[in-house]
Design a protein around this motif. Structure first.
Motif, PDB file in Angstrom:
ATOM      1  N   ALA A 249      78.916  86.645 -42.307  1.00 54.76           N
ATOM      2  CA  ALA A 249      78.130  86.489 -41.078  1.00 54.76           C
ATOM      3  C   ALA A 249      76.648  86.259 -41.406  1.00 54.76           C
ATOM      4  O   ALA A 249      75.992  85.402 -40.799  1.00 54.76           O
ATOM      5  N   GLN A 250      76.128  87.019 -42.375  1.00 59.44           N
ATOM      6  CA  GLN A 250      74.735  86.849 -42.778  1.00 59.44           C
ATOM      7  C   GLN A 250      74.515  85.464 -43.390  1.00 59.44           C
ATOM      8  O   GLN A 250      73.473  84.825 -43.152  1.00 59.44           O
ATOM      9  N   TYR A 251      75.478  85.009 -44.177  1.00 59.60           N
ATOM     10  CA  TYR A 251      75.363  83.688 -44.800  1.00 59.60           C
ATOM     11  C   TYR A 251      75.346  82.600 -43.731  1.00 59.60           C
ATOM     12  O   TYR A 251      74.544  81.657 -43.802  1.00 59.60           O
ATOM     13  N   THR A 252      76.226  82.730 -42.745  1.00 58.22           N
ATOM     14  CA  THR A 252      76.273  81.737 -41.668  1.00 58.22           C
ATOM     15  C   THR A 252      74.958  81.695 -40.900  1.00 58.22           C
ATOM     16  O   THR A 252      74.421  80.619 -40.611  1.00 58.22           O
ATOM     17  N   ASP A 253      74.431  82.883 -40.563  1.00 60.04           N
ATOM     18  CA  ASP A 253      73.140  82.930 -39.859  1.00 60.04           C
ATOM     19  C   ASP A 253      72.029  82.337 -40.727  1.00 60.04           C
ATOM     20  O   ASP A 253      71.126  81.646 -40.222  1.00 60.04           O
ATOM     21  N   GLY A 254      72.089  82.616 -42.033  1.00 61.26           N
ATOM     22  CA  GLY A 254      71.082  82.082 -42.940  1.00 61.26           C
ATOM     23  C   GLY A 254      71.106  80.565 -42.996  1.00 61.26           C
ATOM     24  O   GLY A 254      70.047  79.921 -43.037  1.00 61.26           O
ATOM     25  N   VAL A 255      72.292  79.991 -42.997  1.00 68.03           N
ATOM     26  CA  VAL A 255      72.405  78.530 -43.038  1.00 68.03           C
ATOM     27  C   VAL A 255      71.858  77.913 -41.746  1.00 68.03           C
ATOM     28  O   VAL A 255      71.208  76.859 -41.770  1.00 68.03           O
ATOM     29  N   ILE A 256      72.122  78.571 -40.626  1.00 75.09           N
ATOM     30  CA  ILE A 256      71.570  78.069 -39.353  1.00 75.09           C
ATOM     31  C   ILE A 256      70.044  78.053 -39.415  1.00 75.09           C
ATOM     32  O   ILE A 256      69.392  77.068 -39.019  1.00 75.09           O
ATOM     33  N   GLU A 257      69.461  79.143 -39.922  1.00 75.82           N
ATOM     34  CA  GLU A 257      68.006  79.208 -40.052  1.00 75.82           C
ATOM     35  C   GLU A 257      67.500  78.172 -41.052  1.00 75.82           C
ATOM     36  O   GLU A 257      66.453  77.527 -40.840  1.00 75.82           O
ATOM     37  N   LEU A 258      68.229  78.003 -42.145  1.00 78.72           N
ATOM     38  CA  LEU A 258      67.843  77.013 -43.152  1.00 78.72           C
ATOM     39  C   LEU A 258      67.829  75.610 -42.555  1.00 78.72           C
ATOM     40  O   LEU A 258      66.922  74.813 -42.834  1.00 78.72           O
ATOM     41  N   ARG A 259      68.816  75.305 -41.750  1.00 85.08           N
ATOM     42  CA  ARG A 259      68.873  73.978 -41.136  1.00 85.08           C
ATOM     43  C   ARG A 259      67.677  73.748 -40.202  1.00 85.08           C
ATOM     44  O   ARG A 259      67.135  72.642 -40.146  1.00 85.08           O
ATOM     45  N   LYS A 260      67.271  74.787 -39.483  1.00 88.16           N
ATOM     46  CA  LYS A 260      66.109  74.644 -38.607  1.00 88.16           C
ATOM     47  C   LYS A 260      64.857  74.314 -39.424  1.00 88.16           C
ATOM     48  O   LYS A 260      64.082  73.416 -39.065  1.00 88.16           O
ATOM     49  N   HIS A 261      64.663  75.049 -40.529  1.00 89.95           N
ATOM     50  CA  HIS A 261      63.506  74.769 -41.382  1.00 89.95           C
ATOM     51  C   HIS A 261      63.592  73.360 -41.961  1.00 89.95           C
ATOM     52  O   HIS A 261      62.576  72.652 -42.055  1.00 89.95           O
ATOM     53  N   ASP A 262      64.786  72.939 -42.336  1.00 90.45           N
ATOM     54  CA  ASP A 262      64.931  71.620 -42.936  1.00 90.45           C
ATOM     55  C   ASP A 262      64.694  70.522 -41.910  1.00 90.45           C
ATOM     56  O   ASP A 262      64.168  69.459 -42.245  1.00 90.45           O
ATOM     57  N   GLN A 263      65.089  70.771 -40.671  1.00 86.90           N
ATOM     58  CA  GLN A 263      64.841  69.777 -39.623  1.00 86.90           C
ATOM     59  C   GLN A 263      63.341  69.592 -39.405  1.00 86.90           C
ATOM     60  O   GLN A 263      62.863  68.459 -39.235  1.00 86.90           O
ATOM     61  N   VAL A 264      62.598  70.720 -39.413  1.00 91.06           N
ATOM     62  CA  VAL A 264      61.139  70.623 -39.304  1.00 91.06           C
ATOM     63  C   VAL A 264      60.587  69.862 -40.501  1.00 91.06           C
ATOM     64  O   VAL A 264      59.718  68.973 -40.367  1.00 91.06           O
ATOM     65  N   ARG A 265      61.084  70.194 -41.679  1.00 91.26           N
ATOM     66  CA  ARG A 265      60.633  69.535 -42.910  1.00 91.26           C
ATOM     67  C   ARG A 265      60.892  68.035 -42.842  1.00 91.26           C
ATOM     68  O   ARG A 265      60.013  67.222 -43.169  1.00 91.26           O
ATOM     69  N   GLN A 266      62.095  67.649 -42.435  1.00 91.49           N
ATOM     70  CA  GLN A 266      62.430  66.225 -42.367  1.00 91.49           C
ATOM     71  C   GLN A 266      61.571  65.493 -41.345  1.00 91.49           C
ATOM     72  O   GLN A 266      61.127  64.358 -41.583  1.00 91.49           O
ATOM     73  N   ALA A 267      61.323  66.145 -40.197  1.00 92.16           N
ATOM     74  CA  ALA A 267      60.490  65.510 -39.165  1.00 92.16           C
ATOM     75  C   ALA A 267      59.069  65.278 -39.684  1.00 92.16           C
ATOM     76  O   ALA A 267      58.478  64.200 -39.475  1.00 92.16           O
ATOM     77  N   GLU A 268      58.522  66.264 -40.384  1.00 92.87           N
ATOM     78  CA  GLU A 268      57.162  66.119 -40.905  1.00 92.87           C
ATOM     79  C   GLU A 268      57.115  65.112 -42.056  1.00 92.87           C
ATOM     80  O   GLU A 268      56.122  64.399 -42.227  1.00 92.87           O
ATOM     81  N   ILE A 269      58.190  65.041 -42.833  1.00 93.24           N
ATOM     82  CA  ILE A 269      58.239  64.029 -43.903  1.00 93.24           C
ATOM     83  C   ILE A 269      58.191  62.634 -43.307  1.00 93.24           C
ATOM     84  O   ILE A 269      57.466  61.747 -43.792  1.00 93.24           O
ATOM     85  N   ASN A 270      58.943  62.422 -42.225  1.00 89.26           N
ATOM     86  CA  ASN A 270      58.915  61.113 -41.561  1.00 89.26           C
ATOM     87  C   ASN A 270      57.518  60.802 -41.025  1.00 89.26           C
ATOM     88  O   ASN A 270      57.026  59.662 -41.128  1.00 89.26           O
ATOM     89  N   THR A 271      56.885  61.834 -40.468  1.00 87.49           N
ATOM     90  CA  THR A 271      55.519  61.646 -39.965  1.00 87.49           C
ATOM     91  C   THR A 271      54.564  61.300 -41.100  1.00 87.49           C
ATOM     92  O   THR A 271      53.735  60.377 -40.987  1.00 87.49           O
ATOM     93  N   LEU A 272      54.663  62.037 -42.191  1.00 85.53           N
ATOM     94  CA  LEU A 272      53.772  61.803 -43.331  1.00 85.53           C
ATOM     95  C   LEU A 272      53.979  60.419 -43.933  1.00 85.53           C
ATOM     96  O   LEU A 272      53.014  59.747 -44.312  1.00 85.53           O
ATOM     97  N   ASN A 273      55.235  59.997 -44.033  1.00 85.27           N
ATOM     98  CA  ASN A 273      55.502  58.671 -44.600  1.00 85.27           C
ATOM     99  C   ASN A 273      54.865  57.581 -43.747  1.00 85.27           C
ATOM    100  O   ASN A 273      54.283  56.610 -44.273  1.00 85.27           O
ATOM    101  N   GLY A 274      54.953  57.735 -42.419  1.00 82.86           N
ATOM    102  CA  GLY A 274      54.351  56.738 -41.539  1.00 82.86           C
ATOM    103  C   GLY A 274      52.832  56.787 -41.565  1.00 82.86           C
ATOM    104  O   GLY A 274      52.152  55.749 -41.706  1.00 82.86           O
ATOM    105  N   MET A 275      52.302  57.997 -41.454  1.00 82.07           N
ATOM    106  CA  MET A 275      50.840  58.143 -41.424  1.00 82.07           C
ATOM    107  C   MET A 275      50.219  57.739 -42.761  1.00 82.07           C
ATOM    108  O   MET A 275      49.169  57.086 -42.794  1.00 82.07           O
ATOM    109  N   GLY A 276      50.853  58.121 -43.850  1.00 81.06           N
ATOM    110  CA  GLY A 276      50.300  57.815 -45.163  1.00 81.06           C
ATOM    111  C   GLY A 276      50.200  56.317 -45.396  1.00 81.06           C
ATOM    112  O   GLY A 276      49.169  55.802 -45.858  1.00 81.06           O
ATOM    113  N   ALA A 277      51.272  55.613 -45.075  1.00 81.02           N
ATOM    114  CA  ALA A 277      51.258  54.157 -45.259  1.00 81.02           C
ATOM    115  C   ALA A 277      50.188  53.513 -44.382  1.00 81.02           C
ATOM    116  O   ALA A 277      49.486  52.579 -44.812  1.00 81.02           O
ATOM    117  N   GLN A 278      50.051  53.986 -43.153  1.00 80.92           N
ATOM    118  CA  GLN A 278      49.047  53.428 -42.246  1.00 80.92           C
ATOM    119  C   GLN A 278      47.625  53.674 -42.763  1.00 80.92           C
ATOM    120  O   GLN A 278      46.763  52.781 -42.709  1.00 80.92           O
TER     121      GLN A 278
END
Length: 361
Positions: A113-142
């Motif tokens: 149960a703890q592992y499952t909850d941890g993966v859910i939290e990990l995915r949330k952090h990774d989604q934020v990370r991926q969104a900011e990576i996309n932003t950085l890639n666009g802003m950096g090139a511009q």
């Protein structure tokens, strides 16, 4: 003792031996059946714990792959393994009754149960990370493209100093992007610190550009780009924070829960294997003992049957004195009025009914 009693006693003894042999055989068969049932139960339990451990390994591999690629395929692999593990835990909860094993099962269930909850939290952090990576890639090139255009514009106007300052900002910006990209690929605090240092250099280069460029329009454009650097670095800090939280969650929480589940499953499996090692020799010894007893009683029953049959024949013949067919023939002659009947004593004296018939004639 009458003939009937002798016959009953003889056949009764044989039947007792047969009943004893049947009882021992039944007990041996029952023990073997119960032993096989217990062994099958322990084998199923051992396989079940092994299956849970295998599903947990697949889950961990899926999460590890997701950490590397952030791919949907890795998530599907994790979800499939998680579903199998949950199914295995449900089956284990229904089948495991031993208190010690249930303690280990409770450990597995809680860690899962703890592992499952941890993966859910990990995915949330990774989604934020991926969104900011996309932003950085666009802003950096511009930003790089805008700085290159500013340097070219200054060069066309013959502003060598302004062009040089714009190129210096461009180099500093590219170095900052290198640190940012490395932080994206390899989450490490050293790249965060390097990016902070490069951001200071970018600010200093921008200040020199704003001061030295001659064209007011280019100066205003430089100020605009200078203000936009804050958005870029803020996105980088959000990406870094999410990436660091994600990595911390993976290394300091999820990576520790996996071995906890594996150890508990090992304990359950070892417990079943220990029981199997006890059941096997016990059932084998019981079967061997039953075989010996059954064989011995069978031999005794056969021998007793032969002896009893021989004794019964002797007893019956002693009471009749002659073969029943001979007695029947003599009886018919006497009944017909023929009393001139000869009685053959053979090698001994007349006995039983045969002797009584001679005396009667």
């Amino acid at each position: 003792m009458t003939l009937a009693k002798k016959l009953i006693l003889g056949f009764g003894l044989v039947l007792v031996l047969l009943v004893a042999m049947g009882g021992i055989s039944y007990k041996a068969l029952s023990d073997a059946t119960f032993g096989f049932t217990d062994y099958r139960r322990t084998a199923r339990g051992s396989l079940l714990s092994g299956g849970i451990m295998s599903s947990m390994l697949q889950m961990r591999l899926g999460v590890f792959s997701y950490m590397i690629s952030s791919s949907e395929a890795a998530l599907r692999s994790y979800e499939d393994a998680r579903a199998e593990l949950a199914k295995g835990l449900d089956e284990a909860d229904r089948s495991i009754k031993n208190p010690d094993r249930r303690k280990h099962l409770a450990t597995v269930t809680e860690a899962f149960a703890q592992y499952t909850d941890g993966v859910i939290e990990l995915r949330k952090h990774d989604q934020v990370r991926q969104a900011e990576i996309n932003t950085l890639n666009g802003m950096g090139a511009q930003r790089v493209q805008a700085l290159a255009q500013l340097a070219e514009a200054a060069q066309r106007e013959g502003d060598a100093v302004g062009a040089a300052r714009a190129e210096a900002v461009l180099r500093a910006m590219l170095e900052l992007r290198v640190a940012v990209v490395k932080m994206m690929a390899d989450t490490d605090v050293k790249w965060l610190e390097q990016a902070k240092q490069d951001a200071v250099l970018v600010s200093e280069a921008f200040n020199r550009l704003v001061t030295d460029v001659r064209n007011p329009a280019l100066r205003d454009r430089a100020r605009e780009l200078y203000q936009q650097r804050t958005d870029y670095f803020s996105a980088f800090e959000r990406m870094s924070a999410a990436a660091l939280k994600r990595d911390d969650l993976f290394h300091n929480r999820l990576s520790k829960l996996g071995p906890v589940i594996a150890q508990a499953c090992d304990a359950i499996q070892n417990s079943y294997e220990a029981e199997q090692r006890e059941i096997g020799p016990r059932v084998q010894a019981s079967n061997e003992q039953a075989q010996l007893l059954t064989g011995a009683i069978a031999l005794v029953a056969v021998a007793a049957g032969v002896v009893i049959a021989w004794l019964l024949i002797r007893v019956v013949m002693a009471q009749l004195g002659a073969d029943p067919a001979a007695l029947a023939a003599i009886t018919r002659r006497i009944a017909a009025g023929d009393l001139d009947v000869s009685f053959n004593a053979g090698s001994g004296r007349l006995r039983g009914v045969y002797a009584d018939m001679k005396d009667m004639v």
